[in-house]
Design an enzyme around this catalytic site. Sequence first.
Site, PDB file in Angstrom:
ATOM      1  N   PRO A 160       0.933  -1.210   0.099  1.00  0.00           N
ATOM      2  CA  PRO A 160       0.166  -0.148  -0.083  1.00  0.00           C
ATOM      3  C   PRO A 160       0.887   1.331   0.013  1.00  0.00           C
ATOM      4  O   PRO A 160       1.902   1.327   0.650  1.00  0.00           O
ATOM      5  CB  PRO A 160      -0.956   0.018   1.193  1.00  0.00           C
ATOM      6  CG  PRO A 160      -0.830  -1.576   1.630  1.00  0.00           C
ATOM      7  CD  PRO A 160       0.548  -2.351   0.977  1.00  0.00           C
ATOM      8  N   GLU A 161       0.377   2.225  -0.636  1.00  0.00           N
ATOM      9  CA  GLU A 161       1.190   3.469  -0.613  1.00  0.00           C
ATOM     10  C   GLU A 161       0.482   4.512   0.324  1.00  0.00           C
ATOM     11  O   GLU A 161      -0.627   4.265   1.124  1.00  0.00           O
ATOM     12  CB  GLU A 161       0.853   4.168  -2.256  1.00  0.00           C
ATOM     13  CG  GLU A 161       1.303   3.216  -3.113  1.00  0.00           C
ATOM     14  CD  GLU A 161       2.089   3.595  -4.348  1.00  0.00           C
ATOM     15  OE1 GLU A 161       2.275   4.694  -4.404  1.00  0.00           O
ATOM     16  OE2 GLU A 161       1.954   2.874  -5.381  1.00  0.00           O
ATOM     17  N   LYS A 200       3.827   5.523   4.917  1.00  0.00           N
ATOM     18  CA  LYS A 200       3.074   3.999   4.861  1.00  0.00           C
ATOM     19  C   LYS A 200       3.118   3.614   6.207  1.00  0.00           C
ATOM     20  O   LYS A 200       2.531   2.163   6.360  1.00  0.00           O
ATOM     21  CB  LYS A 200       4.060   3.222   3.938  1.00  0.00           C
ATOM     22  CG  LYS A 200       4.143   3.705   2.699  1.00  0.00           C
ATOM     23  CD  LYS A 200       4.954   2.609   1.830  1.00  0.00           C
ATOM     24  CE  LYS A 200       5.442   3.196   0.438  1.00  0.00           C
ATOM     25  NZ  LYS A 200       6.383   2.178  -0.557  1.00  0.00           N
ATOM     26  N   ARG A 252      11.958  -3.541  -8.382  1.00  0.00           N
ATOM     27  CA  ARG A 252      10.716  -3.406  -8.413  1.00  0.00           C
ATOM     28  C   ARG A 252      10.183  -3.173  -9.957  1.00  0.00           C
ATOM     29  O   ARG A 252      11.351  -2.814 -10.715  1.00  0.00           O
ATOM     30  CB  ARG A 252       9.975  -2.335  -7.722  1.00  0.00           C
ATOM     31  CG  ARG A 252      10.390  -2.407  -6.190  1.00  0.00           C
ATOM     32  CD  ARG A 252       9.474  -3.344  -5.344  1.00  0.00           C
ATOM     33  NE  ARG A 252       7.998  -3.090  -5.507  1.00  0.00           N
ATOM     34  CZ  ARG A 252       7.391  -1.974  -4.678  1.00  0.00           C
ATOM     35  NH1 ARG A 252       8.224  -1.522  -3.793  1.00  0.00           N
ATOM     36  NH2 ARG A 252       6.050  -2.023  -4.953  1.00  0.00           N
TER      37      ARG A 252
END
Length: 268
Positions: free
Chosen positions: A2-3, A50, A251
Site C-alpha cells: 500500500p502507498e 506508509k 521493482r
Amino acid sequence: MPEGDSVYQLAKRLSFMQGREVCSCSLRVPRYATVNFTGLTCERVWPYGKHLFMQFGTEILHTHLKMEGVWAFHRVGSKWRKPGHTARVVLQLADAEGDIEIVGHDLGLVEVFPVREYEQRMAYLGPDMLAEEFDQEEVVRRIKLQPELEIGRALLNQRNAAGIGNEYRAEINFLAGTHPARLVGEVDVEKHVRIARALMWANKDSPVRVTTGVKRAGETSYVFGRNNKPCRRCRTLIRKGMLGGEGDLERVIWWCPACQPSPSLPGE
C-alpha cells in the site's frame, strides 16, 4: 505494498477508535506477546507515510502493512478469521451498541514503544507526502544529495519522502517526462516532487486512485500496469523492466519509450 494515500485512508477509517477503552488485547508477536493495553484508552490513530500508529496511554502501537497486511473491524461475535491469513493484532474496544474487534491480519511490522521515543524512532523518514504542511524543499534537498542515483529509486526511498510507492513512482515519472532510470542529477527534481505531492493530495480521500483524471475502469493510470498497451498520449506501446526500489529490492517499472526517453538498460 500500500502507498501513503491508502494508509491515510485506513487511519481515517480507524479514527473511531479514539476515545474508546480497550476491553481486551492480543499482540500475536513473540516480542510483544506480554504487552496489554486492556483498560487503556485509544488516544490517537494517525498515519505517517506508509506507517500506521495507535497511541494507548503512554505507549504507541506501530504497524506496517508491507505486502500482505490488512486491518478489519467487526462487532464482537462476528466472524473475522480469514482462511490463509494470520491475525497478528486483535483489539476489542468498548461500544454502547456492542464491543468492536479490530484485527490486523498479516502485518509486516508490529512493534510497541513509549510515546517519548516516537520522534527519535521515526526521524529517519523523510517528510510525509500527505502532511498538511508538506515540506517540499526538504524532500528536494534530500533527493539531490544523491545525484548519481536513479530518480526512480530516489522517489521510492522513504528516507527522502514518506509515502510514495511503485504505482505513484510510475505515474510521477510519466507526467514529468522522465524515464525512472534517469539519474537524479539529470532531471528536474523540483518538478517530480511537485507532481508527487499533487497526485497524492488529489487522491488522499478518493476510493479509486486516479492519475489520468478519468475514473473509468482501465483508464485510471498512464503507464502503471499497462505493459504492451498504447500510450494514452502518443500510442507507442508501454514497456516494463526492473529497477531497484525501497530497500534496494528490484521493482517493476513502466514507461513510454517516446514520452520518456530512456538511458541504456540491461535487456533493451
